[in-house]
Design a protein around this motif. Structure first.
Motif, PDB file in Angstrom:
ATOM      1  N   UNK A  69       0.832  -1.194   0.000  1.00 51.87           N
ATOM      2  CA  UNK A  69       0.000   0.000   0.000  1.00 51.87           C
ATOM      3  C   UNK A  69       0.869   1.247   0.000  1.00 51.87           C
ATOM      4  N   UNK A  70       1.923   1.230   0.788  1.00 54.47           N
ATOM      5  CA  UNK A  70       2.829   2.373   0.860  1.00 54.47           C
ATOM      6  C   UNK A  70       3.483   2.627  -0.494  1.00 54.47           C
ATOM      7  N   UNK A  71       3.930   1.575  -1.163  1.00 53.86           N
ATOM      8  CA  UNK A  71       4.543   1.748  -2.481  1.00 53.86           C
ATOM      9  C   UNK A  71       3.533   2.273  -3.489  1.00 53.86           C
ATOM     10  N   UNK A  72       2.289   1.824  -3.411  1.00 58.46           N
ATOM     11  CA  UNK A  72       1.261   2.307  -4.327  1.00 58.46           C
ATOM     12  C   UNK A  72       1.022   3.797  -4.123  1.00 58.46           C
ATOM     13  N   UNK A  73       0.996   4.244  -2.883  1.00 55.77           N
ATOM     14  CA  UNK A  73       0.805   5.664  -2.599  1.00 55.77           C
ATOM     15  C   UNK A  73       1.987   6.475  -3.124  1.00 55.77           C
ATOM     16  N   UNK A  74       3.185   5.997  -2.929  1.00 53.46           N
ATOM     17  CA  UNK A  74       4.379   6.707  -3.421  1.00 53.46           C
ATOM     18  C   UNK A  74       4.352   6.818  -4.942  1.00 53.46           C
ATOM     19  N   UNK A  75       3.990   5.744  -5.621  1.00 54.51           N
ATOM     20  CA  UNK A  75       3.935   5.759  -7.085  1.00 54.51           C
ATOM     21  C   UNK A  75       2.866   6.730  -7.573  1.00 54.51           C
ATOM     22  N   UNK A  76       1.711   6.736  -6.918  1.00 51.55           N
ATOM     23  CA  UNK A  76       0.649   7.674  -7.306  1.00 51.55           C
ATOM     24  C   UNK A  76       1.074   9.124  -7.096  1.00 51.55           C
ATOM     25  N   UNK A  77       1.793   9.401  -6.043  1.00 45.48           N
ATOM     26  CA  UNK A  77       2.283  10.760  -5.808  1.00 45.48           C
ATOM     27  C   UNK A  77       3.274  11.165  -6.899  1.00 45.48           C
ATOM     28  N   UNK A  78       4.161  10.263  -7.270  1.00 48.05           N
ATOM     29  CA  UNK A  78       5.137  10.554  -8.327  1.00 48.05           C
ATOM     30  C   UNK A  78       4.425  10.813  -9.648  1.00 48.05           C
ATOM     31  N   UNK A  79       3.429   9.998  -9.979  1.00 46.22           N
ATOM     32  CA  UNK A  79       2.667  10.186 -11.216  1.00 46.22           C
ATOM     33  C   UNK A  79       1.942  11.533 -11.199  1.00 46.22           C
ATOM     34  N   UNK A  80       1.350  11.881 -10.064  1.00 45.26           N
ATOM     35  CA  UNK A  80       0.642  13.161  -9.960  1.00 45.26           C
ATOM     36  C   UNK A  80       1.604  14.331 -10.140  1.00 45.26           C
ATOM     37  N   UNK A  81       2.796  14.243  -9.565  1.00 46.04           N
ATOM     38  CA  UNK A  81       3.779  15.320  -9.710  1.00 46.04           C
ATOM     39  C   UNK A  81       4.225  15.435 -11.162  1.00 46.04           C
ATOM     40  N   UNK A  82       4.453  14.309 -11.821  1.00 42.85           N
ATOM     41  CA  UNK A  82       4.874  14.334 -13.225  1.00 42.85           C
ATOM     42  C   UNK A  82       3.791  14.959 -14.094  1.00 42.85           C
ATOM     43  N   UNK A  83       2.531  14.562 -13.925  1.00 43.64           N
ATOM     44  CA  UNK A  83       1.450  15.141 -14.714  1.00 43.64           C
ATOM     45  C   UNK A  83       1.294  16.626 -14.412  1.00 43.64           C
ATOM     46  N   UNK A  84       1.457  17.008 -13.164  1.00 36.65           N
ATOM     47  CA  UNK A  84       1.355  18.421 -12.802  1.00 36.65           C
ATOM     48  C   UNK A  84       2.444  19.244 -13.502  1.00 36.65           C
ATOM     49  N   UNK A  85       3.657  18.703 -13.526  1.00 33.99           N
ATOM     50  CA  UNK A  85       4.764  19.435 -14.148  1.00 33.99           C
ATOM     51  C   UNK A  85       4.639  19.476 -15.673  1.00 33.99           C
ATOM     52  N   UNK A  86       4.110  18.423 -16.284  1.00 34.68           N
ATOM     53  CA  UNK A  86       3.995  18.364 -17.740  1.00 34.68           C
ATOM     54  C   UNK A  86       2.828  19.187 -18.262  1.00 34.68           C
ATOM     55  N   UNK A  87       1.690  19.174 -17.565  1.00 31.97           N
ATOM     56  CA  UNK A  87       0.468  19.784 -18.077  1.00 31.97           C
ATOM     57  C   UNK A  87       0.034  21.017 -17.280  1.00 31.97           C
ATOM     58  N   UNK A  88       0.973  21.786 -16.830  1.00 37.85           N
ATOM     59  CA  UNK A  88       0.661  23.012 -16.100  1.00 37.85           C
ATOM     60  C   UNK A  88       0.275  24.106 -16.976  1.00 37.85           C
TER      61      UNK A  88
END
Length: 88
Positions: A69-88
């Motif tokens: 569960x912890x790894x899934x949360x970390x991966x989701x946070x990384x994906x959210x940061x990447x999408x935020x940086x790409x599509x700002x």
């Protein structure tokens, strides 16, 4: 004789105290809390050792279940940061 509830060590000392009671820390395992086990003699009963062994096994099992569960949360946070940086 007071002992650590996690590792049954006698290397436990009070860190803070006052109106609410003492807060203890174990030198051996790093436990920190208000709960300690107090015995009248130096030798801990065999039942207590068995209970502590079961407790340690339950904690290990809980950690094993929580890890994916912890790894899934970390991966989701990384994906959210990447999408935020790409599509700002």
């Amino acid at each position: 004789m007071i002992r650590c509830p996690r590792c049954n060590s006698t290397e436990i000392y009070p860190v803070a105290g006052g109106y609410g009671g003492y807060h203890y820390r174990c030198k051996k395992c790093g436990y920190s809390g208000a709960l300690v086990v107090e015995y009248d003699d130096d030798a801990a009963p065999e039942e207590e050792r068995e209970l502590q062994k079961e407790y340690r096994e339950e904690v290990r099992e809980y950690d094993r279940r929580r890890r994916p569960f912890l790894w899934a949360v970390i991966i989701l946070i990384i994906i959210a940061v990447v999408f935020f940086l790409l599509y700002r």
